[in-house]
Structures are given as structure tokens and as C-alpha cells.
Design an enzyme around this catalytic site. Sequence first.
Site, PDB file in Angstrom:
ATOM      1  N   ASP A  49       0.756  -1.316   0.214  1.00  0.00           N
ATOM      2  CA  ASP A  49       0.007   0.000  -0.107  1.00  0.00           C
ATOM      3  C   ASP A  49       0.775   1.186  -0.124  1.00  0.00           C
ATOM      4  O   ASP A  49       0.793   2.234  -0.714  1.00  0.00           O
ATOM      5  CB  ASP A  49      -0.757   0.041   1.067  1.00  0.00           C
ATOM      6  CG  ASP A  49      -2.113  -1.191   1.142  1.00  0.00           C
ATOM      7  OD1 ASP A  49      -2.476  -1.416   0.081  1.00  0.00           O
ATOM      8  OD2 ASP A  49      -2.493  -1.642   2.087  1.00  0.00           O
ATOM      9  N   ALA A 163      -5.846   2.146   8.163  1.00  0.00           N
ATOM     10  CA  ALA A 163      -4.238   2.486   8.373  1.00  0.00           C
ATOM     11  C   ALA A 163      -4.124   3.160   9.780  1.00  0.00           C
ATOM     12  O   ALA A 163      -4.344   2.536  10.889  1.00  0.00           O
ATOM     13  CB  ALA A 163      -3.772   3.218   7.270  1.00  0.00           C
TER      14      ALA A 163
HETATM   15  P1  NAP Z   1       5.077   2.530   6.687  1.00  0.00           P
HETATM   16  O1  NAP Z   1       5.537   3.253   7.839  1.00  0.00           O
HETATM   17  O2  NAP Z   1       5.968   1.864   5.898  1.00  0.00           O
HETATM   18  O3  NAP Z   1       3.877   1.477   6.860  1.00  0.00           O
HETATM   19  C1  NAP Z   1       2.586   1.829   7.316  1.00  0.00           C
HETATM   20  C2  NAP Z   1       1.967   0.382   7.371  1.00  0.00           C
HETATM   21  O4  NAP Z   1       0.392   0.805   7.002  1.00  0.00           O
HETATM   22  C3  NAP Z   1       2.269  -0.496   6.346  1.00  0.00           C
HETATM   23  O5  NAP Z   1       2.000  -1.836   6.748  1.00  0.00           O
HETATM   24  C4  NAP Z   1       1.232  -0.250   4.996  1.00  0.00           C
HETATM   25  O6  NAP Z   1       1.089  -1.395   4.236  1.00  0.00           O
HETATM   26  C5  NAP Z   1       0.218  -0.181   5.789  1.00  0.00           C
HETATM   27  N1  NAP Z   1      -0.890   0.779   5.051  1.00  0.00           N
HETATM   28  C6  NAP Z   1      -0.800   1.979   4.178  1.00  0.00           C
HETATM   29  N2  NAP Z   1      -1.785   2.260   3.854  1.00  0.00           N
HETATM   30  C7  NAP Z   1      -2.799   1.394   4.331  1.00  0.00           C
HETATM   31  C8  NAP Z   1      -4.287   1.170   4.171  1.00  0.00           C
HETATM   32  N3  NAP Z   1      -5.017   2.290   3.592  1.00  0.00           N
HETATM   33  N4  NAP Z   1      -4.991   0.516   4.825  1.00  0.00           N
HETATM   34  C9  NAP Z   1      -4.332  -0.582   5.795  1.00  0.00           C
HETATM   35  N5  NAP Z   1      -2.934  -0.515   5.780  1.00  0.00           N
HETATM   36  C10 NAP Z   1      -2.270   0.497   5.348  1.00  0.00           C
HETATM   37  O7  NAP Z   1       4.316   3.699   5.533  1.00  0.00           O
HETATM   38  P2  NAP Z   1       3.512   3.689   4.432  1.00  0.00           P
HETATM   39  O8  NAP Z   1       3.423   2.251   3.807  1.00  0.00           O
HETATM   40  O9  NAP Z   1       4.028   4.643   3.300  1.00  0.00           O
HETATM   41  O10 NAP Z   1       2.012   4.240   4.560  1.00  0.00           O
HETATM   42  C11 NAP Z   1       1.767   5.181   5.194  1.00  0.00           C
HETATM   43  C12 NAP Z   1       0.661   5.284   6.197  1.00  0.00           C
HETATM   44  O11 NAP Z   1       1.212   4.635   7.351  1.00  0.00           O
HETATM   45  C13 NAP Z   1      -0.023   6.519   6.715  1.00  0.00           C
HETATM   46  O12 NAP Z   1      -0.886   7.032   5.599  1.00  0.00           O
HETATM   47  C14 NAP Z   1      -0.465   6.115   7.868  1.00  0.00           C
HETATM   48  O13 NAP Z   1      -1.844   5.710   7.786  1.00  0.00           O
HETATM   49  C15 NAP Z   1       0.208   4.834   8.170  1.00  0.00           C
HETATM   50  N6  NAP Z   1       0.881   5.053   9.584  1.00  0.00           N
HETATM   51  C16 NAP Z   1       0.567   4.211  10.557  1.00  0.00           C
HETATM   52  C17 NAP Z   1       0.833   4.354  11.872  1.00  0.00           C
HETATM   53  C18 NAP Z   1       0.262   3.272  13.020  1.00  0.00           C
HETATM   54  O14 NAP Z   1      -0.513   2.738  12.486  1.00  0.00           O
HETATM   55  N7  NAP Z   1       0.554   3.360  14.191  1.00  0.00           N
HETATM   56  C19 NAP Z   1       1.884   5.338  12.243  1.00  0.00           C
HETATM   57  C20 NAP Z   1       2.050   6.207  11.153  1.00  0.00           C
HETATM   58  C21 NAP Z   1       1.871   5.905   9.848  1.00  0.00           C
HETATM   59  P3  NAP Z   1       2.230  -1.995   3.160  1.00  0.00           P
HETATM   60  O15 NAP Z   1       3.074  -2.829   3.887  1.00  0.00           O
HETATM   61  O16 NAP Z   1       1.324  -2.601   2.260  1.00  0.00           O
HETATM   62  O17 NAP Z   1       3.004  -0.703   2.640  1.00  0.00           O
END
Ligand code: NAP
Length: 266
Positions: A49, A163
Site C-alpha cells: 500500500d 491504516a
Molecule cells: P509505513 O510506515 O511503511 O507503513 C505503514 C503500514 O500501513 C504498512 O504496513 C502499510 O502497508 C500500511 N498501510 C498503508 N496504507 C494502508 C491502508 N489504507 N490500509 C491498511 N494499511 C495500510 O508507511 P507507508 O507504507 O508509506 O504508509 C503510510 C501510512 O502509514 C500513513 O498514511 C498512515 O496511515 C500509516 N501510519 C500508521 C501508523 C500506525 O499504525 N501507528 C503510524 C504512522 C503512519 P504496506 O506494508 O502494504 O505498505
Amino acid sequence: MIRKLFIYGARSQKSQSLIPALEASAADAGIKIAKNPEDADMAVCVGGDGTLLRMLREYGFPELPIAGINTGHLGFFQEFSAGEADRIVGLLNEGGLSIQRHRLIEASARTSGGERRFMALNDIVVRRNASGIVHLRLSVDGSTVEQFSGDGLVISSPAGSTAYNYSVGGSIVDPRTELLQIAPIAPMNTASYRSLSSGIIVPPGCDLVVAPEGRYLGKALIVADGNTNPVEDFEGLSVRLSEKAVNVVRRADYDFWGKVRDKFDL
Ligand code: NAP
Ligand code: MN
């Protein structure tokens, strides 16, 4: 029928290893490879994603249909599996697939130096810095909802609801709905600070503003889909669902709630 295909891949070995086969099957079908999404009528995005989020940012949120091949963890946007890579061009060319439209989040930060604009598919997070607490006034259509104290607020689209929003206790939203969810990160509730401990949900088209309070005027971090932007002289952020959307290719039998069940191992 596809005439020109744009292929984007994560840097990982696994993702990169799928690209030659994709290009070969496109060539076999008489489809040209485009150098950027502007010149293509379909895109294939190989990765997680996060890879789709990166592709969107890199190319200014193009609106062409994007088919994702999942090599990441959850794969909410990535409809197809790595094992399907050699068949994907055929699948896309045959038709019978559906397009899922995700409206983007559009935000505009007021600063003493002017306006700064942000776009996101998943979420926009407002915080003070990496660790400090922040006081934010949250208002809807000019009416103050709360004076939030805590780590920050996650403003997410339905697509982003699985997410960061989900990690902070927000609700998972069916992507057929159009709304914005504002979920608190570590809200404080003491004799001095009263914050909502749950998120709120608002319809598109309403006037949502997050503004810093008192001594918190000045600095903020605005994080758009995980991309951190320090904002100086921050006075407030207006957030809305955009008229712009991202178009994700889905199988005809796409089942969001089945995906939720499988991905969260329920
Ligand atoms: P990352 O730090 O590499 O990973 C964030 C995780 O969220 C990865 O496992 C990613 O999946 C997953 N993810 C991204 N979009 C999603 C969605 N719409 N539904 C379910 N899971 C999702 O960052 P990134 O991959 O660039 O993703 C950015 C996103 O990370 C931000 O938009 C934010 O929502 C999220 N995030 C989450 C947290 C938390 O949960 N505590 C903290 C900061 C940011 P993949 O492995 O497939 O890439
Ligand atoms: Mn990632």
C-alpha cells in the site's frame, strides 16, 4: 483495451523481479510502456500500500486506473497477488474488472507567510513535533467541537480508515461511503484538559478546521500519507474531501469486508 501501460515498482528485490515479466506480457499484447502516468491509460503498481502512496505523490495524484500487485503486508489497495503478475495484463485487457473511486483529502494550512496545500489518499495528521503535546481547536462549520489536548489528530478518508486511524482506535469505514473521520492520538483527560476520547465523523462538504491554541500557535507537523512537513507560523488547517479521486482497479467480485476479515486475521 489498453494502449499504453505505466508500470511502477517498489525498490524491493521481490517487486523489481516481477517487472520484466509484466513488460514482456504487455509487449506480447501489443501494449506500449509509458514513461509516466500522464501518457498511459492504465497503471500497474507493484509493491505494498505504501508503494501506491509513493507513486501517487511522485506523480501528482494521477486519476488513471491503477491495478496493484501486492508484495507488501496488508495490501488494501493492492488487489492482485504476486502470483498473478504474468496474467495481469490479460486480465486488465479483457475487462470485467471494476474501478473503485477513492476521493482524496485536500488540506490547506494558513501560515503568516501564506497558504500551504496538502493532498492525501489515507490521512492527514496534525501534531506539534515528534513527541510534544499539542492543543488544537477542532471546529465544524464554524462551531467549536472541542479543544483537544494530546499527541495529535488523524484525519482520514474511508480508504485510510484501516491504516493509522485504525491503530488509534478509529472505525473501519466501508469505502462506498464518503466522509472524513477525525481520530485523537493519545487524548488527555485530566482536571485541566478535556478531550473527546473517540473520533468524530463528518460528511463531505463541511468546513473542518484544526487550529492551534494559545502557546501552541507557531509550529506544527502536517503529515500527509506518512510524509512529514514541518510548518512554521501555523495558524490553522482547513480539511475537506477533494473532488479529485484515485481510481483503483478491483476484481468484479471485490469484497471489502472479506478483505478486512482476512487481512486482520479475524
Ligand atoms: P509505513 O510506515 O511503511 O507503513 C505503514 C503500514 O500501513 C504498512 O504496513 C502499510 O502497508 C500500511 N498501510 C498503508 N496504507 C494502508 C491502508 N489504507 N490500509 C491498511 N494499511 C495500510 O508507511 P507507508 O507504507 O508509506 O504508509 C503510510 C501510512 O502509514 C500513513 O498514511 C498512515 O496511515 C500509516 N501510519 C500508521 C501508523 C500506525 O499504525 N501507528 C503510524 C504512522 C503512519 P504496506 O506494508 O502494504 O505498505
Ligand atoms: Mn510501507
